[in-house]
Design a protein around this motif. Structure first.
Motif, PDB file in Angstrom:
ATOM      1  N   LEU A   1       0.771  -1.287   0.072  1.00 24.69           N
ATOM      2  CA  LEU A   1      -0.052  -0.075   0.002  1.00 24.69           C
ATOM      3  C   LEU A   1       0.862   1.264   0.056  1.00 24.69           C
ATOM      4  N   LEU A   2       0.330   2.292  -0.853  1.00 24.22           N
ATOM      5  CA  LEU A   2       0.930   3.503  -0.771  1.00 24.22           C
ATOM      6  C   LEU A   2       0.678   4.181   0.559  1.00 24.22           C
ATOM      7  N   THR A   3       1.500   4.916   1.230  1.00 29.59           N
ATOM      8  CA  THR A   3       1.065   5.678   2.555  1.00 29.59           C
ATOM      9  C   THR A   3       0.766   6.971   1.947  1.00 29.59           C
ATOM     10  N   GLU A   4       0.207   7.925   2.955  1.00 28.86           N
ATOM     11  CA  GLU A   4       0.163   9.290   2.542  1.00 28.86           C
ATOM     12  C   GLU A   4       1.182   9.970   2.200  1.00 28.86           C
ATOM     13  N   ARG A   5       2.311   9.695   2.831  1.00 30.59           N
ATOM     14  CA  ARG A   5       3.643  10.287   2.542  1.00 30.59           C
ATOM     15  C   ARG A   5       4.154   9.802   1.193  1.00 30.59           C
ATOM     16  N   GLY A   6       3.901   8.617   0.868  1.00 29.81           N
ATOM     17  CA  GLY A   6       4.205   8.144  -0.613  1.00 29.81           C
ATOM     18  C   GLY A   6       3.226   8.769  -1.571  1.00 29.81           C
ATOM     19  N   ARG A   7       2.075   8.977  -1.417  1.00 32.17           N
ATOM     20  CA  ARG A   7       1.249   9.786  -2.378  1.00 32.17           C
ATOM     21  C   ARG A   7       1.682  11.071  -2.594  1.00 32.17           C
ATOM     22  N   ASN A   8       2.102  11.797  -1.459  1.00 29.93           N
ATOM     23  CA  ASN A   8       2.364  13.176  -1.582  1.00 29.93           C
ATOM     24  C   ASN A   8       3.791  13.177  -2.397  1.00 29.93           C
ATOM     25  N   MET A   9       4.722  12.334  -2.033  1.00 26.66           N
ATOM     26  CA  MET A   9       6.042  12.260  -2.641  1.00 26.66           C
ATOM     27  C   MET A   9       5.804  11.872  -4.382  1.00 26.66           C
ATOM     28  N   LEU A  10       4.868  11.261  -4.700  1.00 26.77           N
ATOM     29  CA  LEU A  10       4.518  10.778  -5.996  1.00 26.77           C
ATOM     30  C   LEU A  10       3.968  11.881  -6.733  1.00 26.77           C
ATOM     31  N   VAL A  11       3.323  12.765  -6.149  1.00 27.65           N
ATOM     32  CA  VAL A  11       2.647  13.881  -6.777  1.00 27.65           C
ATOM     33  C   VAL A  11       3.655  14.745  -7.241  1.00 27.65           C
ATOM     34  N   ARG A  12       4.836  14.993  -6.315  1.00 30.99           N
ATOM     35  CA  ARG A  12       5.936  15.910  -6.698  1.00 30.99           C
ATOM     36  C   ARG A  12       6.897  15.252  -7.660  1.00 30.99           C
ATOM     37  N   ALA A  13       7.074  13.779  -7.572  1.00 31.69           N
ATOM     38  CA  ALA A  13       7.762  13.124  -8.399  1.00 31.69           C
ATOM     39  C   ALA A  13       7.056  13.298  -9.974  1.00 31.69           C
ATOM     40  N   LYS A  14       5.748  13.083 -10.043  1.00 34.37           N
ATOM     41  CA  LYS A  14       5.265  13.030 -11.340  1.00 34.37           C
ATOM     42  C   LYS A  14       5.356  14.606 -11.946  1.00 34.37           C
ATOM     43  N   ARG A  15       5.387  15.431 -11.035  1.00 33.21           N
ATOM     44  CA  ARG A  15       5.469  16.998 -11.611  1.00 33.21           C
ATOM     45  C   ARG A  15       6.992  17.145 -12.253  1.00 33.21           C
ATOM     46  N   LEU A  16       7.911  16.639 -11.592  1.00 32.28           N
ATOM     47  CA  LEU A  16       9.228  16.698 -11.990  1.00 32.28           C
ATOM     48  C   LEU A  16       9.744  15.770 -13.164  1.00 32.28           C
ATOM     49  N   VAL A  17       8.961  14.772 -13.229  1.00 34.48           N
ATOM     50  CA  VAL A  17       9.228  13.758 -14.353  1.00 34.48           C
ATOM     51  C   VAL A  17       8.544  14.556 -15.560  1.00 34.48           C
ATOM     52  N   ALA A  18       7.311  15.103 -15.375  1.00 32.13           N
ATOM     53  CA  ALA A  18       6.496  15.659 -16.733  1.00 32.13           C
ATOM     54  C   ALA A  18       7.100  17.084 -16.899  1.00 32.13           C
ATOM     55  N   ASN A  19       7.419  17.962 -16.019  1.00 34.96           N
ATOM     56  CA  ASN A  19       8.103  19.195 -16.598  1.00 34.96           C
ATOM     57  C   ASN A  19       9.575  19.272 -16.531  1.00 34.96           C
ATOM     58  N   LYS A  20      10.262  18.226 -16.471  1.00 40.27           N
ATOM     59  CA  LYS A  20      11.894  18.479 -16.672  1.00 40.27           C
ATOM     60  C   LYS A  20      12.110  17.284 -17.559  1.00 40.27           C
ATOM     61  N   HIS A  21      12.104  15.945 -17.096  1.00 44.17           N
ATOM     62  CA  HIS A  21      12.653  14.840 -17.669  1.00 44.17           C
ATOM     63  C   HIS A  21      11.940  14.561 -18.969  1.00 44.17           C
ATOM     64  N   GLU A  22      10.687  14.108 -18.982  1.00 39.01           N
ATOM     65  CA  GLU A  22      10.055  13.985 -20.180  1.00 39.01           C
ATOM     66  C   GLU A  22       9.848  15.071 -21.161  1.00 39.01           C
ATOM     67  N   ALA A  23       9.661  16.312 -20.604  1.00 37.74           N
ATOM     68  CA  ALA A  23       9.797  17.519 -21.302  1.00 37.74           C
ATOM     69  C   ALA A  23      11.197  17.710 -22.305  1.00 37.74           C
ATOM     70  N   ARG A  24      12.096  17.252 -21.576  1.00 36.32           N
ATOM     71  CA  ARG A  24      13.520  17.293 -22.577  1.00 36.32           C
ATOM     72  C   ARG A  24      13.641  16.284 -23.512  1.00 36.32           C
ATOM     73  N   LEU A  25      13.054  15.162 -23.307  1.00 37.29           N
ATOM     74  CA  LEU A  25      12.627  14.405 -24.361  1.00 37.29           C
ATOM     75  C   LEU A  25      11.800  14.371 -25.351  1.00 37.29           C
ATOM     76  N   ASN A  26      10.997  14.954 -25.001  1.00 29.83           N
ATOM     77  CA  ASN A  26       9.805  15.596 -25.794  1.00 29.83           C
ATOM     78  C   ASN A  26      10.355  16.673 -26.709  1.00 29.83           C
ATOM     79  N   GLU A  27      11.169  17.438 -26.350  1.00 28.85           N
ATOM     80  CA  GLU A  27      11.894  18.496 -27.212  1.00 28.85           C
ATOM     81  C   GLU A  27      13.036  18.033 -27.896  1.00 28.85           C
TER      82      GLU A  27
END
Length: 168
Positions: free
Chosen positions: A121-147
């Motif tokens: 099970l994902l904990t509340e802390r894990g859910r919060n971490m995942l929200v931040r991680a998804k944002r970083l992946v989308a806005n930085k990592h995947e954005a660079r690959l898309n570019e």
């Protein structure tokens, strides 16, 4: 008296001795540059390096991020299902879970159906971490690959890689 590297190389060639290549010249890859597996692995390493730089503030590896994503979409599934889906060997997966659990990002709970098994099970802390991680992946990592690739090439590459995963 100093002797240039060129002079040493010329003298060695004259004596038919092997010549050490200059360290400044790139290695010739030969057939490696034509092998799909080699090129995929090199691309994976580059992508993982970029992912790790993006995730440095959160200290998440690609595998840990994948586990958290699966736990978000599949709460209550057992360790074996998650590990098998990601292709992670059992001993490595147990070690990774220990780390995620010690950080309070997920928890293992004994299954009520099979006492030998644990559900994850994902904990509340894990859910919060995942929200931040998804944002970083989308806005930085995947954005660079898309570019780098552009939307059409990105979609084509994803389709080709998915074909390899599903049919090879």
């Amino acid at each position: 008296m100093t002797v240039s590297k060129t002079a040493v190389a010329e003298a060695a060639r004259a004596r038919k001795e092997p010549v050490e290549p200059a360290e400044t010249t790139a290695l010739q890859l030969g057939e490696l540059s034509e092998l799909l597996g080699y090129t995929l692995k090199r691309a994976q390493l580059k992508i993982f390096e970029d992912f790790l730089r993006c995730m440095a503030p959160l200290q998440l590896t690609p595998a840990q991020f994948s586990v958290l994503l699966l736990l978000e979409k599949n709460p209550g599934r057992n360790q074996t299902e998650i590990a098998n889906t990601l292709g992670i060997l059992r001993p490595n997966f147990v070690s990774m879970l220990d780390g995620l659990e010690s950080r309070g990002l997920c928890e293992r709970v004994r299954s009520t159906n099979d006492r030998r098994s644990h559900i994850l099970l994902l904990t509340e802390r894990g859910r919060n971490m995942l929200v931040r991680a998804k944002r970083l992946v989308a806005n930085k990592h995947e954005a660079r690959l898309n570019e780098l690739l552009g939307p059409t090439n990105r979609a084509a590459l994803l389709a080709m890689l998915t074909k390899i995963v599903n049919e090879f």
